[in-house]
Scaffold this motif. Structure first.
Motif, PDB file in Angstrom:
ATOM      1  N   LYS A   1       0.841  -1.209   0.000  1.00  0.00           N
ATOM      2  CA  LYS A   1       0.000   0.000   0.000  1.00  0.00           C
ATOM      3  C   LYS A   1       0.870   1.251   0.000  1.00  0.00           C
ATOM      4  N   LEU A   2       0.446   2.202  -0.824  1.00  0.00           N
ATOM      5  CA  LEU A   2       1.150   3.495  -0.934  1.00  0.00           C
ATOM      6  C   LEU A   2       2.652   3.290  -1.092  1.00  0.00           C
ATOM      7  N   ALA A   3       3.000   2.322  -1.923  1.00  0.00           N
ATOM      8  CA  ALA A   3       4.415   1.980  -2.097  1.00  0.00           C
ATOM      9  C   ALA A   3       5.137   3.096  -2.842  1.00  0.00           C
TER      10      ALA A   3
ATOM     11  N   GLY B   1     -19.500   0.189 -13.702  1.00  0.00           N
ATOM     12  CA  GLY B   1     -18.138  -0.351 -13.705  1.00  0.00           C
ATOM     13  C   GLY B   1     -17.445  -0.264 -12.371  1.00  0.00           C
ATOM     14  N   GLN B   2     -18.042   0.447 -11.421  1.00  0.00           N
ATOM     15  CA  GLN B   2     -17.415   0.550 -10.095  1.00  0.00           C
ATOM     16  C   GLN B   2     -17.698  -0.731  -9.312  1.00  0.00           C
ATOM     17  N   LYS B   3     -16.625  -1.358  -8.858  1.00  0.00           N
ATOM     18  CA  LYS B   3     -16.810  -2.613  -8.108  1.00  0.00           C
ATOM     19  C   LYS B   3     -16.972  -2.296  -6.624  1.00  0.00           C
ATOM     20  N   ARG B   4     -17.096  -3.335  -5.854  1.00  0.00           N
ATOM     21  CA  ARG B   4     -17.161  -3.146  -4.399  1.00  0.00           C
ATOM     22  C   ARG B   4     -15.875  -2.479  -3.935  1.00  0.00           C
ATOM     23  N   LEU B   5     -16.016  -1.553  -3.012  1.00  0.00           N
ATOM     24  CA  LEU B   5     -14.839  -0.870  -2.489  1.00  0.00           C
ATOM     25  C   LEU B   5     -14.152  -1.742  -1.430  1.00  0.00           C
ATOM     26  N   PRO B   6     -12.852  -2.015  -1.567  1.00  0.00           N
ATOM     27  CA  PRO B   6     -12.142  -2.695  -0.475  1.00  0.00           C
ATOM     28  C   PRO B   6     -12.041  -1.773   0.737  1.00  0.00           C
ATOM     29  N   VAL B   7     -12.472  -2.273   1.871  1.00  0.00           N
ATOM     30  CA  VAL B   7     -12.404  -1.506   3.122  1.00  0.00           C
ATOM     31  C   VAL B   7     -11.469  -2.276   4.050  1.00  0.00           C
ATOM     32  N   CYS B   8     -10.302  -1.694   4.325  1.00  0.00           N
ATOM     33  CA  CYS B   8      -9.264  -2.376   5.106  1.00  0.00           C
ATOM     34  C   CYS B   8      -9.272  -1.855   6.527  1.00  0.00           C
TER      35      CYS B   8
ATOM     36  N   TYR C   1      -7.448   6.770   5.716  1.00  0.00           N
ATOM     37  CA  TYR C   1      -7.354   7.419   4.413  1.00  0.00           C
ATOM     38  C   TYR C   1      -8.158   6.679   3.374  1.00  0.00           C
ATOM     39  N   PHE C   2      -8.531   7.438   2.334  1.00  0.00           N
ATOM     40  CA  PHE C   2      -9.192   6.875   1.162  1.00  0.00           C
ATOM     41  C   PHE C   2      -8.263   7.085  -0.010  1.00  0.00           C
ATOM     42  N   ARG C   3      -7.918   6.019  -0.674  1.00  0.00           N
ATOM     43  CA  ARG C   3      -7.071   6.120  -1.858  1.00  0.00           C
ATOM     44  C   ARG C   3      -7.990   6.334  -3.045  1.00  0.00           C
ATOM     45  N   PHE C   4      -7.868   7.496  -3.720  1.00  0.00           N
ATOM     46  CA  PHE C   4      -8.837   7.837  -4.754  1.00  0.00           C
ATOM     47  C   PHE C   4      -8.368   7.558  -6.176  1.00  0.00           C
ATOM     48  N   VAL C   5      -7.163   6.979  -6.281  1.00  0.00           N
ATOM     49  CA  VAL C   5      -6.736   6.545  -7.613  1.00  0.00           C
ATOM     50  C   VAL C   5      -6.591   5.033  -7.580  1.00  0.00           C
ATOM     51  N   GLN C   6      -6.718   4.394  -8.715  1.00  0.00           N
ATOM     52  CA  GLN C   6      -6.696   2.935  -8.765  1.00  0.00           C
ATOM     53  C   GLN C   6      -5.367   2.395  -8.259  1.00  0.00           C
ATOM     54  N   PRO C   7      -5.399   1.345  -7.490  1.00  0.00           N
ATOM     55  CA  PRO C   7      -6.572   0.648  -6.950  1.00  0.00           C
ATOM     56  C   PRO C   7      -7.137   1.386  -5.738  1.00  0.00           C
ATOM     57  N   ILE C   8      -8.401   1.792  -5.808  1.00  0.00           N
ATOM     58  CA  ILE C   8      -8.961   2.569  -4.701  1.00  0.00           C
ATOM     59  C   ILE C   8      -9.236   1.654  -3.509  1.00  0.00           C
ATOM     60  N   ASP C   9      -9.089   2.179  -2.323  1.00  0.00           N
ATOM     61  CA  ASP C   9      -9.482   1.451  -1.121  1.00  0.00           C
ATOM     62  C   ASP C   9      -9.589   2.430   0.040  1.00  0.00           C
ATOM     63  N   LEU C  10     -10.118   1.914   1.137  1.00  0.00           N
ATOM     64  CA  LEU C  10     -10.348   2.703   2.339  1.00  0.00           C
ATOM     65  C   LEU C  10      -9.579   2.012   3.464  1.00  0.00           C
ATOM     66  N   ASN C  11      -8.898   2.795   4.290  1.00  0.00           N
ATOM     67  CA  ASN C  11      -8.084   2.198   5.351  1.00  0.00           C
ATOM     68  C   ASN C  11      -8.257   2.941   6.667  1.00  0.00           C
ATOM     69  N   PHE C  12      -8.500   2.207   7.736  1.00  0.00           N
ATOM     70  CA  PHE C  12      -8.488   2.818   9.070  1.00  0.00           C
ATOM     71  C   PHE C  12      -8.339   1.708  10.118  1.00  0.00           C
TER      72      PHE C  12
ATOM     73  N   PHE D   1     -16.730   7.202   9.446  1.00  0.00           N
ATOM     74  CA  PHE D   1     -17.701   8.077   8.789  1.00  0.00           C
ATOM     75  C   PHE D   1     -16.978   9.096   7.906  1.00  0.00           C
ATOM     76  N   HIS D   2     -15.886   9.622   8.427  1.00  0.00           N
ATOM     77  CA  HIS D   2     -15.144  10.640   7.681  1.00  0.00           C
ATOM     78  C   HIS D   2     -14.555  10.070   6.397  1.00  0.00           C
ATOM     79  N   GLU D   3     -13.799   9.000   6.517  1.00  0.00           N
ATOM     80  CA  GLU D   3     -13.094   8.466   5.341  1.00  0.00           C
ATOM     81  C   GLU D   3     -14.068   7.888   4.322  1.00  0.00           C
TER      82      GLU D   3
END
Lengths: 567, 520
Positions: free
Chosen positions: A168-170, B169-176, B197-208, B223-225
């Motif tokens: 991640k974020l490499a 075309g948007q798939k399920r969002l990975p939530v980590c 954080y939310f990564r908004f460029v591919q590959p998108i995902d959410l992390n907290f 809620f924020h991310e």
């Protein structure tokens, strides 16, 4: 044991003002300094041997490094996955040997205290416990996790095998590390670590494994050769300013030269095969770059140094220690060299590390080299200058040096290409330009606000400095004196006086919330307050001018701006 | 003179043969220590002291009790006991059989604990797909379920309210979701200070991450991310200006969630943020009167905020308050929502290429200001700004958490008198956070109120017995400003046993040792 670093630069590439000396060095091995012969790296002192992959080159380790004892890099470059690695990425695999000495690690926390004339320095360190701890606290190329961790045996030697994935974020592409930690019987472990791009791991891991499988422990020549936990003696860092200033110029020169020589000697001793040492008049250059590039660089560095000397030597009687520049062959080697352990640091470190950039220097633009040399020069002149000189001048000098163009023995400080447009934009907005008085009192906060409002404050203040160093010198207020040197000297004096007037001491405790509140507000601003007070004191000392005088200076400055067609 | 003190930090060897393991509901483990269990809970026997964990905090334990029947026995029971039988789960059986059954149970629980522990590694993470998300987590599934429900509900509520449809075309969002903060920083690749954080460029995902000491913060960050993802769905190729994107995310960050009814309520107060602003302008509403700041420089102007090139933590507070003001105001709420959507979608809003090389579009500050004024129906931002400022001064932090955050803020600024008052209010309002008590103890310690500080830290330990830092704090409290006695030293060693991998604990113990060496 001898190591030769002998290579003469091409004849004709040097002018007579530069002294080039090729050194043949013969010296005893430092801990962690092995030999590479026929692809086998042997370190008899530390007690190990390993086969290095074919067409991999040894990379030097940092002078203050305490854990990595050897490193190598592939000569071949690999490209990452365009989508998954975030764009175009290239990488040369790296191999590192990292030592973990249980005797040091067992201590966990070491407190070192030195007391000298009522002063004491206490240092708290937390050595890396093992390879896993090292990775957790050191790896900073992105988010990572341990994909494999298992114990095994290799040729009868107990090992722990790790694979670490950076995903991640490499930074610089996703990576895959392969490491085998060999557990020795004498309480010393060696981790052999390979760093690959994840995209190429499947075809490269066998390269790493072949090397790893060749690892052998050897009987150690000496015990207690571990560098871990030992700081490179940072002698200058432990000398209090008060004591330093009491010494004579000759005494100070001697101390600086001793530190300088020790550092340079250590840096040279750690050079692998293929590196050259060149001593110019003021700088020692350790280079792995091409002779042509090196020659151009040496000349440019000396020119920058000469400018510093000419402009600032009269600031005070401090000796400026020799410059030390390390030139890596390419960006990958530079990256591998700079990726050391996070505790590889010394306050005496003055080394400037760069890499051969074939495009650099052709137009006279040497990137951050001029500023790096300037910073080194000024920090030796006085440690207080960088953090305490009024903000406007620190900022202006930084941009001024960045604008340096070095051709041969000449140095020019050119106008930044974005500057004219920035001033045109200010004209379009009918924005009011800062006057000299405003520039010389500006705070970091005010600069930040001005940047947010797109008032191009950085361009304004560097232009003002150009005025002071140019036609401004002829202004009646500045004629017959070296205003810049006066200003810098006054900065040092004002800082010392401020510190004397505001010694760190325990305060009487607050007894009410209101008192606490008032103190907190005061403390919040203390950093900026100090710098503002120093700036005011400097301006009062050096330019205690009437309103009429300031007006006159502003007029001359405006004339300068008009000539540049900024007004 | 040079003196070197070397401290050999001992992780006390647990010499007992019978080793048990424990899994707590908050996700932590205690592995291979001597434990004993009774009807109230489990006691872990460390070398330097015992630590009691009540049952309601334990998910699973291999420590088993062998309690027999309490009280006087009937003749029949006595006869059975005399034959060598033992009472186990309501039946009298041979001792060997009981021991076998207990051993099986123990082994089963141990396996469950080990299985749970292996799931703490990212390579072994749980993966669960729902309608709109793919959850990847190292937390216990039982704890995770509530967050899964929250995310799906949030998705439905927000997309309905803002009339957003997921682009084709948007798939399920990975939530980590990581089981603690350290692991989040390690695997997520972000430095300390970043909570999600939310990564908004591919590959998108959410992390907290899950903060066991502050589950409300976890929810807040979620809620924020997630809001960044939801607004991303408006137009994945549009890069919202930071000030408005972060501010809206903060607004939703204060939403409340009821896991039982599975309902969310928006529009809450971001108390920590409010404390920051009100303190900055000298108008701290918490607890004790107000004082309006005459320092006008401390107020962030609306236009200045819109033009900030790098929107940072201090700005979040201002931005949140502005959006809260707009969305709480009937005159502006609907207009602001239209402004937000149209910033991305309307062809009448002038767009430019965003920096960063991601081929996304954005809107320059001048154009943002023009469009904002147009949509809100205001001619002058300054007038709007004044309304906003008045609104800020009217807000009050009213919950235990708000006072806790305000107390932390005071303590960080060397205001222990004020901090004590604020923490006490938080406690009186029912704070369930053990660190409220610990911070109170710190503030009391700074004012040399040793007895009170000891009582406070004891309360913290009662609420979170496996927090190494609390034992260090207690050691300092009972030392009462003198050199630590044996009891205080044992507490330090206990801290190291309880939290052996916590570098902060190790360093704090070292500093305490360092202090002792001052007299040598």
């Amino acid at each position: 044991m001898t190591q030769n670093h002998t290579r003469f630069p091409h004849s004709g590439a040097w002018r007579c003002s530069v002294i080039a000396a090729a050194l043949t060095l013969s010296f005893g091995m430092l801990p962690g300094q092995g030999t590479l012969e026929r692809g086998i790296y042997t370190d008899a002192k530390l007690g190990f041997q390993i086969k290095v992959p074919q067409r991999w080159t040894q990379v030097p380790i940092q002078v203050d490094e305490k854990w990595i004892v050897a490193q190598f890099q592939s000569n071949r470059e690999y490209e990452g996955h365009v989508k998954l690695d975030g764009g175009f990425v290239s990488h040369r695999p790296v191999m590192r040997v990292i030592q973990f000495d249980k005797e040091v690690i067992k201590k966990m926390v070491t407190v070192e205290r030195s007391e000298d004339k009522k002063s004491s320095v206490r240092t708290l360190r937390l050595p890396y416990r093992d390879y896993k701890d090292y990775v957790k606290r050191n790896l900073s190329q992105g988010g990572f996790h341990f994909a494999v961790e298992k114990k095994d045996k290799l040729a009868g030697v107990p090992v722990t095998i790790y694979e670490v994935k950076v995903e991640k974020l490499a930074y610089g592409g996703r990576k895959h590390f392969l490491a085998y930690v060999f557990h020795g019987t004498e309480g010393v472990d060696f981790a052999v670590e390979f760093e690959f791009l994840m995209h190429h791991y499947k075809k490269l891991d066998s390269t790493g494994l072949r090397s790893i499988q060749s690892f052998k422990f050897l009987p150690r020549e000496n015990a207690n050769t571990s560098l871990a936990g030992k700081q490179t003696p940072a002698t200058f860092g432990k000398i209090l300013r008060l004591d330093w200033k009491k010494k004579t110029a000759a005494e100070r020169l001697k101390i600086r030269q001793e530190i300088e020589q020790a550092r340079i000697k250590k840096a040279i001793a750690g050079l692998p095969e293929g590196w050259t040492v060149i001593k110019t008049k003021n700088i020692t250059v350790l280079t792995h770059a091409s002779p042509k590039y090196t020659a151009r660089l040496c000349k440019a560095a000396e020119t920058c140094w000469n400018w510093c000397d000419k402009r600032f030597s009269k600031l005070n009687d401090e000796y400026v220690s020799r410059g030390l520049i390390r030139v890596c062959k390419n960006y990958d080697e530079y990256k591998a060299y700079r990726t050391g352990s996070s505790d590889a640091y010394s306050i005496d470190d003055k080394e400037i590390a760069i890499y051969e950039d074939k495009g650099e220097g052709n137009t006279g633009d040497w990137g951050h080299l001029p500023y790096a040399i300037f910073s080194h020069y000024m920090s030796d002149k006085d440690e207080l200058l960088s953090a305490n000189t009024p903000y406007w001048l620190t900022s202006a000098l930084s941009d001024y040096c960045a604008s340096a163009r070095v051709k041969g023995r000449q140095i020019e400080f050119r106008i930044n290409e974005y500057e004219p447009e920035a001033f045109r934009e200010l004209r379009r907005k009918d924005a009011k330009l800062m006057t000299p008085k405003e520039i010389m009192s500006v705070t970091a906060d005010a600069m930040s606000k001005a940047r947010n409002s797109k008032l191009a404050p950085d361009h304004q203040i560097v232009t003002f400095l150009r005025f002071l160093e140019g036609p401004g010198r002829q202004h009646k207020l500045l004629r017959g004196r070296d205003f810049l040197l006066d200003y810098l000297r006054a900065s040092v004096r004002a800082t010392e006086q401020y510190k004397d007037a505001h010694p760190a001491k325990a305060r009487k405790e607050a007894e009410t919330e209101e008192e606490e509140e008032a103190r907190a507000r005061k403390d919040d601003k203390s950093g900026e307050k100090a710098r503002t007070a120093i700036c005011e004191a400097v301006n009062k000392a050096v330019c205690n001018w009437s309103d009429g005088d300031w007006e006159g200076l502003n007029k001359a400055y405006q004339d300068f701006l008009r000539k540049l067609k900024y007004l | 003179m040079r003196a070197t003190t070397t401290i050999a930090v001992l992780l006390a060897a647990t010499t007992s043969a019978a080793q048990d393991s424990l899994q707590l509901k908050d996700g932590r483990f205690v592995i291979d220590h001597r434990m004993s269990r009774d009807e109230k809970g489990v006691t872990i026997h460390y070398t330097n002291g015992d630590v009691f964990i009540p049952h309601d905090r334990i998910r699973s334990s291999t420590a088993l009790d062998k309690a027999g029947k309490a009280g006087p026995m009937s003749a029949e029971d006595r006869a059975k006991a005399d034959k060598g039988l033992v009472l186990h789960e309501g039946r009298w059986i041979k001792k060997e059989l009981r021991d076998q059954e207990l051993e099986k149970l123990r082994a089963k629980r141990k396996q469950a604990i080990e299985e749970a522990k292996t799931r703490r590694l990212w390579k072994n993470r749980h993966i669960k797909k729902t309608q709109n998300f793919q959850f990847e987590f190292t937390l216990d599934p039982e704890l995770m379920q509530s967050y899964i429900d929250l995310m799906e509900t949030y998705y439905k509520v927000f997309t309905k309210e803002w009339r957003i449809t997921k682009p084709a075309g948007q798939k399920r969002l990975p939530v980590c979701f990581y089981h603690n903060e350290d692991y989040f920083h390690q695997v997520g690749g972000v430095p300390e200070g970043v909570l999600g954080y939310f990564r908004f460029v591919q590959p998108i995902d959410l992390n907290f991450f899950y903060d066991r000491l502050d589950p409300e913060l976890t929810q807040d960050v979620m809620f924020h991310e997630a809001n960044h993802y939801l607004t991303y769905l408006i137009d994945p190729k549009f890069h919202y200006p930071s000030w408005v994107n972060e501010s809206l995310a903060e607004y939703y960050g204060a939403s409340e969630w009821d896991p039982k009814s599975k309902r969310m309520v928006v529009g809450g107060i971001q108390e920590g943020r409010l404390a920051v602003i009100q303190d900055a302008v000298g108008a701290n509403q918490v607890g004790k009167g107000t004082s309006n700041s005459t320092d006008k420089g401390k107020w962030l102007g609306l236009e200045e905020m819109i033009r900030i090139p790098r929107f940072q933590a201090i700005h979040y507070a201002w931005g949140w308050s502005f959006v809260h003001f707009l969305l709480s105001n009937k005159q502006y709420a609907g207009k602001f929502k239209r402004f937000y959507i149209d910033l991305a979608r309307s062809p009448r809003v002038k767009k430019v290429l965003a920096r960063g090389g991601y081929n996304m579009r954005t809107v320059e500050p001048d154009e943002q200001i023009r469009v904002l004024k147009q949509y809100l129906g205001v001619k002058d931002l300054k007038a709007l700004q004044q309304e906003w400022y008045r609104y800020i001064l009217s807000l009050k932090a009213a919950s235990a958490r708000g006072y806790h955050r305000a107390g932390q803020f005071a303590l960080s600024r060397n205001m222990p008198i004020k901090a004590q008052r604020l923490f006490q209010i938080s406690i009186d309002m029912g704070s369930k956070n053990p660190t409220t008590w610990a911070y109170l103890a710190k503030a009391q310690l700074q004012k040399r109120k040793y007895e009170e500080a000891t009582k406070s830290v004891d309360k913290a330990i009662e609420m979170d017995p496996l927090n190494g830092m609390f034992y260090i704090l207690k050691g300092r409290c009972i030392s009462a400003g003198h050199k630590p006695d044996d009891k205080a030293k044992r507490l330090r060693q206990l801290a190291l046993e309880v939290d052996p991998d916590n570098d902060q604990v190790i360093l704090e113990v070292a500093w305490d040792h360092l202090g002792e060496d001052d007299d040598k």
